[in-house]
Design an enzyme around this catalytic site. Structure first.
Site, PDB file in Angstrom:
ATOM      1  N   SER A   1      18.818  48.508  34.729  1.00 62.20           N
ATOM      2  CA  SER A   1      20.261  48.561  34.802  1.00 62.20           C
ATOM      3  C   SER A   1      20.830  49.978  34.728  1.00 62.20           C
ATOM      4  CB  SER A   1      20.864  47.729  33.673  1.00 62.20           C
ATOM      5  OG  SER A   1      20.523  48.264  32.409  1.00 62.20           O
TER       6      SER A   1
ATOM      7  N   LYS B   1      24.945  56.760  30.297  1.00 63.35           N
ATOM      8  CA  LYS B   1      25.162  55.371  30.717  1.00 63.35           C
ATOM      9  C   LYS B   1      26.430  54.829  30.057  1.00 63.35           C
ATOM     10  CE  LYS B   1      22.520  51.045  31.126  1.00 63.35           C
ATOM     11  NZ  LYS B   1      21.239  50.372  30.815  1.00 63.35           N
TER      12      LYS B   1
ATOM     13  N   SER C   1      15.135  49.093  31.730  1.00 60.35           N
ATOM     14  CA  SER C   1      16.324  49.658  32.376  1.00 60.35           C
ATOM     15  C   SER C   1      16.359  51.175  32.498  1.00 60.35           C
ATOM     16  CB  SER C   1      17.585  49.185  31.655  1.00 60.35           C
ATOM     17  OG  SER C   1      17.804  47.828  31.928  1.00 60.35           O
TER      18      SER C   1
END
Lengths: 486, 112
Positions: free
Chosen positions: A154, A79, A178
């Site tokens: 996310s 990420k 997330s």
């Protein structure tokens, strides 16, 4: 089977028996990214040169038989909020679009030491603020199971890269669901470890008291393998636990017979999609057949989880994001600025997206004089009650089962114009973060051809039980072995 | 008595509407430039979000302590030993403007 669809465990066997090299696998992964990612758009940056170099070094380690770990030679994505030295780290924000960190996060270092191969950085909602990846200031990511739908957020890029076989494992980050929510939307296994189990050093902070880095993988065994390599005490993060990291994989196949599975009644209420509800009932029956005792439990403050989480997150984020000020790194808009405050105002106006602006303003509002007691302090008190709910439940059962989301993946554009509606999609995943407990998401079936995710929630530092219970389920189901048609 | 009643009513009103003036005030608190049009949009959105948060008022938190940490961490102490850290040159690589080894910004204190 194509090598990009294999588990870490399977690849490791091929690597150490010299049936496959890391360079071959890495090249196959990079080729697949070139072929498939233009329609998924999961990667912000592909670190091709670095990947080939790391793969070459991994092959050398394997050839010499020195320092070979289960992750040596395995390509992974990360990420884009986790710092990587010399590799752009954007948080999918305009304000960090050209930011290249001068240092590695502890997780990045640990993975490099284990010999894993970084293929690239994945898209996310800007600074982790969102549930669909549509708040990325760079571009939207598409769900590999239906390109018109969101991958969740996310860590949407991480989940999509995993689901579309554009890496062999991915590192996500879970502040309020997330990792788990996008894992559920894309048929991936992922864990939010106990707060403090994995170092946050080098993670660009969203809400420091919630943020947890966690792996996303093809199955529970792989998830346990990766967590073993990234968890542990770090002198650079004083909130990390000092206790040793268990060898999760060693006892992952222990029977779950006689263990107590709790079903929180507040999570099974109206509003859940029929296909999600039936998948949960089916999973509960599966666990019954495996010999687990099923008990209904109550988490009475569940409905307050969402306002507690968002209020505290806004407050922490408004403080954390103060460092994005256009003076030391990142975007700087100084044209016509008469003083330094002018630089802050202009840079942040231009550099932040609407959701970031909303959240930092609401955070400042909740912390401001006159509202502090009514909002921030009140939320911290209800947070205590949320923690007590879990403590009470875990005095009766070993583990809890719930869906990751009331629905399957929604369409791009469906919720983006209504921020509150978007927040509500996090209803099942947010309460664990204020409580700090670990939770693991895994594939539990399909509803109208879209993946359904379930999560197992455990006691503080009891990732072991989560892996064991998830592993037992994956021995008798094959949802996690389904791949999207791309 | 009348005063007390009025203040309660006033309190309720400001709880559920966040006008553009308040939006501009909090924007400045977080050092965020904002246009009139943006303030208008945010004002409507903030009111509905804050209304939703007001749900917390239903919860009885009498005698409930606020959560302060979640890792149950104790103070962490270590020896204060000098260790190598990032060089000044390396640090300044990301600075938008620098001069003579310092980050350069416009006037911080008023020059009148």
């Amino acid at each position: 089977m194509q090598p990009t669809n294999l588990t870490i465990q399977e690849i490791h066997q091929l690597l150490i028996t010299k049936q496959l090299s890391s360079v071959e696998l890495t090249q196959a992964t990079l080729q697949r990214i070139r072929d498939i990612d233009p329609k998924i758009k999961s990667y912000v940056t592909v670190s091709e040169e670095l990947a080939i170099e790391q793969a070459r070094q991994a092959d050398e380690r394997i050839a010499k038989g020195e320092n070979v770990t289960p992750l040596t030679g395995i390509p992974f994505s990360m990420k884009d909020c986790i710092s990587t030295r010399d590799v752009r780290t954007t948080c999918s924000s305009k304000i960090l679009e050209n930011y290249v960190p001068q240092y590695n996060a502890t997780v990045t270092n640990k993975l490099a030491d284990s010999g894993a191969v970084l293929v690239g950085k994945t898209n996310m909602d800007e600074f982790g603020m969102g549930s669909s990846c549509e708040n990325s200031a760079l571009f939207n990511t598409h769900n590999p199971w239906d390109l018109e739908r969101v991958p969740g957020g996310s860590s949407g890029g991480a989940a999509a890269s995993m689901s579309a076989s554009l890496c062999s494992f991915s590192i996500g980050e879970d502040t309020g669901g997330s990792v788990r929510m996008p894992a559920g939307f894309t048929n991936v296994t992922g864990i939010k470890p106990t707060y403090g189990r994995v170092s946050r050093y080098g993670l660009i902070a969203l809400a420091s008291s919630f943020d947890c880095i966690g792996p996303m993988t093809r199955d529970a065994y792989d998830c346990a393998t990766v967590l073993e390599h990234i968890a542990g005490h770090d002198p650079h993060d004083s909130t990390t636990y000092n206790s040793p990291v268990p060898n999760y994989t060693a006892s992952i196949n222990k029977s779950v017979k006689g263990m107590k599975l709790g079903i929180p009644k507040e999570y099974f209420v109206a509003g859940m999609e029929a296909g999600v509800e039936s998948a949960m009932q089916e999973a509960i029956r599966t666990y019954e057949k495996l010999g687990m005792e099923i008990h209904e439990v109550s988490l009475p403050h569940t409905k307050y989880g969402l306002p507690v989480y968002y209020l505290l997150l806004f407050a922490e984020a408004s403080a954390n994001l103060a460092r994005m000020d256009g003076t030391r790194f990142g975007l700087s808009v100084s044209d016509g600025a008469k003083d330094v405050i002018d630089i802050y105002l202009k840079t942040r106006h231009e550099g932040f997206g609407d959701e970031v602006k909303r959240r930092i303003m609401l955070g400042a509002y909740a912390l401001s004089a006159g509202y502090y007691d009514a909002y921030y302090l009140k939320a911290q008190k209800v947070r205590t009650l949320l923690r007590r709910d879990f403590e009470t439940a875990f005095s009766k059962v070993d583990i809890l089962l719930a869906p990751t989301c009331p629905t399957t993946a929604f369409k791009l554009g469906e919720k983006i114009s209504d921020p509150l509606e978007m927040y509500l999609s996090d209803i099942y995943v947010v309460a664990t973060n204020p409580a700090g407990v670990p939770a693991l998401a895994l594939p539990a079936g399909f509803s109208n051809d879209m993946p359904v995710g379930m999560q197992l929630i455990g006691k503080h530092l009891d990732e072991q039980t989560l892996f064991q219970v998830a592993y037992a389920y994956q021995q008798v189901t094959d949802w996690h072995k389904q791949f999207p048609n791309l | 008595m009348v005063n007390g009643l009025l203040s309660i009513v006033f309190y309720e009103v400001i709880m559920s509407t966040i006008d553009t003036k308040t939006v501009k005030h909090v924007a400045f608190l977080v050092r965020l430039g904002i246009s009139d049009e943006e303030a208008q949009t945010f004002s409507g959105q903030f009111s509905s979000i804050i209304d939703y948060f007001n749900m917390l008022n239903e919860v009885d938190t009498e005698n409930v302590p606020p959560a302060s940490d979640i890792a149950n961490a104790e103070n962490v102490l270590r020896e204060d030993v000098v260790k190598p850290s990032m060089s000044r040159e390396e640090f300044l690589k990301n600075a938008p403007q620098s001069e003579r080894g310092y980050v350069k910004v416009p006037t911080v204190l008023g020059n009148e």
